[in-house]
Scaffold this active site. Sequence first.
Site, PDB file in Angstrom:
ATOM      1  N   LYS A 201      -7.269  -5.212  -3.204  1.00 13.22           N
ATOM      2  CA  LYS A 201      -8.064  -5.425  -1.458  1.00 13.22           C
ATOM      3  C   LYS A 201      -8.851  -4.503  -1.075  1.00 13.22           C
ATOM      4  CE  LYS A 201      -3.946  -4.378   1.032  1.00 13.22           C
ATOM      5  NZ  LYS A 201      -5.172  -3.147   2.188  1.00 13.22           N
TER       6      LYS A 201
ATOM      7  N   GLU B  10     -13.863  -5.276   4.990  1.00 12.17           N
ATOM      8  CA  GLU B  10     -12.016  -4.876   5.578  1.00 12.17           C
ATOM      9  C   GLU B  10     -11.428  -5.730   4.920  1.00 12.17           C
ATOM     10  OE1 GLU B  10     -10.497  -2.448   5.031  1.00 12.17           O
ATOM     11  OE2 GLU B  10     -10.965  -1.441   6.425  1.00 12.17           O
TER      12      GLU B  10
ATOM     13  N   SER C 141     -15.175   0.941   4.929  1.00 11.35           N
ATOM     14  CA  SER C 141     -14.125   1.681   5.791  1.00 11.35           C
ATOM     15  C   SER C 141     -14.697   3.132   6.294  1.00 11.35           C
ATOM     16  CB  SER C 141     -12.955   1.122   5.661  1.00 11.35           C
ATOM     17  OG  SER C 141     -12.915   1.674   4.389  1.00 11.35           O
TER      18      SER C 141
ATOM     19  N   ASP D 283      -4.812  -0.672  -1.884  1.00 14.85           N
ATOM     20  CA  ASP D 283      -5.864  -0.483  -1.234  1.00 14.85           C
ATOM     21  C   ASP D 283      -6.647  -0.075  -1.866  1.00 14.85           C
ATOM     22  OD1 ASP D 283      -7.080  -1.713   1.532  1.00 14.85           O
ATOM     23  OD2 ASP D 283      -7.251   1.420   1.832  1.00 14.85           O
TER      24      ASP D 283
ATOM     25  N   CYS E 118      -2.459  -2.756   7.953  1.00 12.30           N
ATOM     26  CA  CYS E 118      -2.226  -3.692   6.898  1.00 12.30           C
ATOM     27  C   CYS E 118      -0.940  -4.782   6.042  1.00 12.30           C
ATOM     28  CB  CYS E 118      -2.116  -2.830   5.283  1.00 12.30           C
ATOM     29  SG  CYS E 118      -4.155  -2.836   4.664  1.00 12.30           S
TER      30      CYS E 118
ATOM     31  N   HIS F 200     -10.975   0.909  -3.390  1.00 11.69           N
ATOM     32  CA  HIS F 200     -11.865   0.872  -2.660  1.00 11.69           C
ATOM     33  C   HIS F 200     -13.437   1.220  -3.634  1.00 11.69           C
ATOM     34  CE1 HIS F 200     -10.346  -0.607   1.148  1.00 11.69           C
ATOM     35  NE2 HIS F 200      -9.949   1.020   1.687  1.00 11.69           N
TER      36      HIS F 200
ATOM     37  N   ASP G  47       0.537  -1.538   0.386  1.00 12.33           N
ATOM     38  CA  ASP G  47       0.362  -0.276   0.252  1.00 12.33           C
ATOM     39  C   ASP G  47       0.556   0.713   0.169  1.00 12.33           C
ATOM     40  OD1 ASP G  47      -1.829  -1.909  -0.078  1.00 12.33           O
ATOM     41  OD2 ASP G  47      -2.843  -1.038   1.828  1.00 12.33           O
TER      42      ASP G  47
ATOM     43  N   HIS H 220     -10.253   6.400   1.153  1.00 13.19           N
ATOM     44  CA  HIS H 220      -9.354   6.823   0.992  1.00 13.19           C
ATOM     45  C   HIS H 220      -9.666   5.535  -0.191  1.00 13.19           C
ATOM     46  CE1 HIS H 220      -9.852   4.124   4.300  1.00 13.19           C
ATOM     47  NE2 HIS H 220      -8.883   3.160   3.673  1.00 13.19           N
TER      48      HIS H 220
ATOM     49  N   ALA I 142       0.302   0.317   6.288  1.00 14.65           N
ATOM     50  CA  ALA I 142       0.356   1.113   7.484  1.00 14.65           C
ATOM     51  C   ALA I 142       1.221   0.303   8.159  1.00 14.65           C
ATOM     52  CB  ALA I 142      -0.007   1.337   8.118  1.00 14.65           C
TER      53      ALA I 142
HETATM   54  C1  VGL Z   1      -5.296   0.906   5.700  1.00 17.60           C
HETATM   55  C2  VGL Z   1      -6.235   1.783   6.965  1.00 17.60           C
HETATM   56  C3  VGL Z   1      -7.318   1.767   6.430  1.00 17.60           C
HETATM   57  C4  VGL Z   1      -3.508   0.315   5.346  1.00 17.60           C
HETATM   58  C5  VGL Z   1      -6.280   0.318   4.594  1.00 17.60           C
HETATM   59  O1  VGL Z   1      -2.878  -0.238   4.424  1.00 17.60           O
HETATM   60  O2  VGL Z   1      -2.620   0.496   5.951  1.00 17.60           O
HETATM   61  N1  VGL Z   1      -5.554   1.654   7.016  1.00 17.60           N
HETATM   62  N2  VGL Z   1      -6.833   1.116   5.616  1.00 17.60           N
HETATM   63 ZN    ZN Z   2      -8.291   0.537   3.534  1.00 14.80          ZN
END
Ligand code: VGL
Ligand code: ZN
Length: 193
Positions: A101, A108, A65, A57, A140, A59, A15, A76, A136
């Site tokens: 993903k 989620e 989420s 990510d 993830c 979405h 990510d 996001h 992060a």
């Molecule tokens: C993530 C929060 C929401 C990540 C993804 O990639 O860590 N964190 N969606």
């Molecule tokens: Zn996300």
Amino acid sequence: MKVKILPSDALIIVDVQNDFLPGGALPVPNGDEVIPVLNEYIKVFSKASGAIFATRDWHPENHLSFKENGGIWPKHCVAGTFGAQISKDLKLPSETFIINKGTRPELECYSGFQDTVLEHLLRERGIKRVFVGGLATDYCVLNTVLGAIHLGFFTFFLEDASRGVDVKPGDVERAVEKMLSEGAVKIELSDIY
Ligand code: VGL
Ligand code: ZN
């Protein structure tokens, strides 16, 4: 520790997308610091003919989420937007496998393995060990590392190539402890060749 990268190894970059970088919708503090480090890992893996995967990510607008849909995050990484693009500063070779993903509104997916073809692609290539870093650490990266361990891959956590959000102070530290206690091995760039 010294680890030699083999063709049966895979680098999994989690990510590293514009929305998780400074100026994005859900910026990870100092998230941009992972880019030059990951570029070095990419060089080592390319030279050693290791496989390279990058998750993103991805979405839909109505993802659960998002705060507006009852979740905890600002909107996001909406599929197809600039925020969802992997940073152009990351020097991914053209052979990189991109894994989307979190594509279903009602699910989620903090793990790159959840509801994706990642496991299938790794097995198909005879991958035994995975090296995971990115954003992060406490979401993830954590869940991708735990997913890999539970599927039986020998899993390295790339500490120098990861940054977390620390929504609660200490989250990143707890995430690292959790990964190590489940069997991940923490390494940094100077450990591999
Ligand atoms: C993530 C929060 C929401 C990540 C993804 O990639 O860590 N964190 N969606
Ligand atoms: Zn996300």
